[in-house]
Design an enzyme around this catalytic site. Structure first.
Site, PDB file in Angstrom:
ATOM      1  N   TYR A   1      52.158  35.247  46.261  1.00  0.00           N
ATOM      2  CA  TYR A   1      52.265  34.680  44.914  1.00  0.00           C
ATOM      3  C   TYR A   1      53.714  34.446  44.496  1.00  0.00           C
ATOM      4  O   TYR A   1      54.002  33.603  43.668  1.00  0.00           O
ATOM      5  CB  TYR A   1      51.612  35.613  43.879  1.00  0.00           C
ATOM      6  CG  TYR A   1      50.148  35.348  43.638  1.00  0.00           C
ATOM      7  CD1 TYR A   1      49.234  35.413  44.675  1.00  0.00           C
ATOM      8  CD2 TYR A   1      49.683  35.040  42.360  1.00  0.00           C
ATOM      9  CE1 TYR A   1      47.887  35.193  44.449  1.00  0.00           C
ATOM     10  CE2 TYR A   1      48.333  34.816  42.126  1.00  0.00           C
ATOM     11  CZ  TYR A   1      47.445  34.899  43.176  1.00  0.00           C
ATOM     12  OH  TYR A   1      46.124  34.682  42.949  1.00  0.00           O
TER      13      TYR A   1
ATOM     14  N   LYS B   1      45.395  42.066  56.885  1.00  0.00           N
ATOM     15  CA  LYS B   1      45.072  41.383  58.132  1.00  0.00           C
ATOM     16  C   LYS B   1      46.146  41.769  59.146  1.00  0.00           C
ATOM     17  O   LYS B   1      46.964  40.943  59.572  1.00  0.00           O
ATOM     18  CB  LYS B   1      45.037  39.862  57.905  1.00  0.00           C
ATOM     19  CG  LYS B   1      43.823  39.373  57.134  1.00  0.00           C
ATOM     20  CD  LYS B   1      42.575  39.232  58.004  1.00  0.00           C
ATOM     21  CE  LYS B   1      42.703  38.052  58.952  1.00  0.00           C
ATOM     22  NZ  LYS B   1      41.507  37.972  59.859  1.00  0.00           N
TER      23      LYS B   1
ATOM     24  N   ASP C   1      38.884  40.312  55.955  1.00  0.00           N
ATOM     25  CA  ASP C   1      37.677  39.490  56.138  1.00  0.00           C
ATOM     26  C   ASP C   1      36.452  40.381  56.383  1.00  0.00           C
ATOM     27  O   ASP C   1      35.381  40.160  55.805  1.00  0.00           O
ATOM     28  CB  ASP C   1      37.861  38.458  57.275  1.00  0.00           C
ATOM     29  CG  ASP C   1      38.296  39.086  58.598  1.00  0.00           C
ATOM     30  OD1 ASP C   1      38.754  40.257  58.603  1.00  0.00           O
ATOM     31  OD2 ASP C   1      38.172  38.401  59.637  1.00  0.00           O
TER      32      ASP C   1
ATOM     33  N   ASP D   1      42.986  39.058  44.845  1.00  0.00           N
ATOM     34  CA  ASP D   1      42.468  38.009  43.968  1.00  0.00           C
ATOM     35  C   ASP D   1      41.055  37.615  44.417  1.00  0.00           C
ATOM     36  O   ASP D   1      40.116  37.562  43.626  1.00  0.00           O
ATOM     37  CB  ASP D   1      43.413  36.799  44.020  1.00  0.00           C
ATOM     38  CG  ASP D   1      42.992  35.703  43.071  1.00  0.00           C
ATOM     39  OD1 ASP D   1      42.554  36.018  41.946  1.00  0.00           O
ATOM     40  OD2 ASP D   1      43.093  34.525  43.455  1.00  0.00           O
TER      41      ASP D   1
ATOM     42  N   ASP E   1      37.158  38.955  42.752  1.00  0.00           N
ATOM     43  CA  ASP E   1      36.140  38.019  42.258  1.00  0.00           C
ATOM     44  C   ASP E   1      34.810  38.275  42.953  1.00  0.00           C
ATOM     45  O   ASP E   1      33.745  38.259  42.335  1.00  0.00           O
ATOM     46  CB  ASP E   1      36.556  36.561  42.516  1.00  0.00           C
ATOM     47  CG  ASP E   1      37.217  35.932  41.290  1.00  0.00           C
ATOM     48  OD1 ASP E   1      37.750  36.687  40.453  1.00  0.00           O
ATOM     49  OD2 ASP E   1      37.199  34.691  41.179  1.00  0.00           O
TER      50      ASP E   1
HETATM   51  C1  IPM Z   1      43.359  36.316  38.290  1.00  0.00           C
HETATM   52  C2  IPM Z   1      43.524  34.821  38.210  1.00  0.00           C
HETATM   53  C3  IPM Z   1      44.994  34.497  38.283  1.00  0.00           C
HETATM   54  C4  IPM Z   1      45.480  34.864  39.660  1.00  0.00           C
HETATM   55  C5  IPM Z   1      45.364  33.051  37.931  1.00  0.00           C
HETATM   56  C6  IPM Z   1      44.853  32.635  36.578  1.00  0.00           C
HETATM   57  C7  IPM Z   1      46.860  32.832  38.022  1.00  0.00           C
HETATM   58  O1  IPM Z   1      42.769  34.196  39.183  1.00  0.00           O
HETATM   59  O2  IPM Z   1      43.922  37.018  37.442  1.00  0.00           O
HETATM   60  O3  IPM Z   1      42.665  36.774  39.193  1.00  0.00           O
HETATM   61  O4  IPM Z   1      45.335  34.102  40.626  1.00  0.00           O
HETATM   62  O5  IPM Z   1      46.012  35.965  39.792  1.00  0.00           O
HETATM   63 MG    MG Z   2      41.511  35.513  40.293  1.00  0.00          MG
END
Ligand code: IPM
Ligand code: MG
Length: 368
Positions: A142, A192, A225, A249, A253
């Site tokens: 990032y 990884k 993975d 990230d 999710d």
């Molecule tokens: C998160 C989001 C952010 C990220 C974006 C909005 C920059 O997806 O907080 O997970 O990628 O970190």
């Molecule tokens: Mg995210």
């Protein structure tokens, strides 16, 4: 003594409407639990760009550094898609994370009993699920340099750099081990190491910190993975997962969706302790700004409300009050109240964002 200070940054999309419900909850704790906060509010993201030409002004950044905790709604929206990268709404959030040095991002994935049916997985796989993903938040691909889009000969090349120092890995590993000791005492580290040198170093440093300082915690390592696969196969094998910024990230999710609704999950981003002993901290829901439903009273305020519960626990040493708030949320769900994102059963009328907030306040009242 003055009250602890909170900076509220509602942001874009559904951010302001879910934050309005959090404001009610904050006021409730001030009025009924003698836990008052000095609250200030400011802009971040697209709305800050509209007002000031930047997603986060220096003044807001400075204020964020001063307060005891920051509470953020969400940033972004299609209106800003064409903006230059340097002023995109997301840059505001990334600047806060980076300049406050919030290196440990805690993302719980907890399955609420009343919602197990919304998971795409079988109830026996997700029922009772309670895992914590700790995502490194201030380094890795990032932020690594060099980055950019450059010309090489007659074509363009996109470049990002994955980069981790030993100390960056060590500090987030410590956060994971500390937290594990308060939970089921298990950490799984994901990288990884089979393809990336940064992954080899990650694995080594996590193991070293473990052996030297936390030998009592059970540590395992997994390629990221395979970790994704195991998370969908049998997520209850995990307690704390520690991983880098990008894998975190994705995996957070994935883990969030296991629980049935992204609209339910909070997060805490913590840095080093300040002079008053509290960690630098920013709390925000895991979900985004959901511009498609913004302003319609359809948004689920629970993730944002639970982010405030995390603030009570991690910044204000009020674990009991955090628990009170979490129980109120559970009680409302057990009563069958559902915002539109949680509708699956026929014949159930959704409640609005504000009705959900009010119902949680009523449960808080009932808890006294
Ligand atoms: C998160 C989001 C952010 C990220 C974006 C909005 C920059 O997806 O907080 O997970 O990628 O970190
Ligand atoms: Mg995210």
């Amino acid at each position: 003594m003055s009250n602890p200070s909170l900076l509220i940054l509602p942001g874009d999309g559904i951010g302001p409407e879910v934050m309005a419900e959090v404001r009610k909850v904050i006021d409730w704790f001030g009025a009924k639990r003698d836990l008052a906060f000095d609250v200030s509010e400011d802009l971040v993201g697209g709305c800050a760009y509209d007002a000031h030409g930047t997603p986060l002004t220096d003044a807001t950044m400075a204020r964020a550094q001063e307060v005891d905790a920051v509470l953020l709604g969400a940033v972004g929206g299609p209106k800003y898609d064409q903006l230059d990268f340097s002023v995109k709404p997301e840059r505001g959030l990334l600047r806060l994370r980076k300049e406050m040095d919030l290196y440990a991002n805690l993302r719980p994935a907890q399955c609420f009993d009343a919602l197990a049916e919304f998971s795409s997985l079988k109830p026996e796989v997700v029922g009772g699920l309670d895992i914590m993903i700790i995502r490194e938040l201030t380094s890795g691909v990032y932020f690594g340099e060099p980055r950019g889009i450059v010309r090489e000969g007659n074509e363009r090349v996109g470049i990002n750099t994955q980069r981790y120092t030993e100390s960056e890995i060590a500090r987030v590993a410590r956060s994971a081990f500390e937290l594990a000791r308060k939970r089921d005492n298990k950490v799984c580290s994901m990288e990884k190491a089979n393809v990336m040198e940064s992954g080899v170093l990650w694995r080594d440093v996590v193991q070293e910190i473990h052996d030297a300082e936390y030998p009592d915690v059970e540590l395992s390592h997994m390629y990221a993975d395979a970790g994704a696969m195991q998370l969908t196969r049998w997520p209850k094998q995990f307690d704390v997962i520690v991983t880098d910024n990008l894998f975190g990230d994705l995996l957070s999710d994935l883990a969030a969706m296991l629980t049935g609704s992204l609209g339910m999950l909070p997060s805490a981003s913590l840095g080093a302790p300040m002079a008053n002993g509290r960690p630098k901290a920013l709390y925000e829901p895991v979900h985004g700004s959901a511009p498609d439903i913004a302003g319609q009273g359809k948004a689920n305020p629970i993730a944002c409300i639970l982010s405030f519960a995390m603030a009570l626990r991690y910044s204000f040493d009020a674990g009991d009050e955090a628990q009170r708030l979490e129980s109120a949320v559970n009680a409302v769900l057990a009563d069958g109240l559902r915002t539109a994102d949680l509708l699956g059963q026929e014949g159930v009328e959704p409640v609005t964002t504000a009705q959900m907030g009010d119902a949680i306040l009523a449960k808080l009242d009932a808890s006294l």
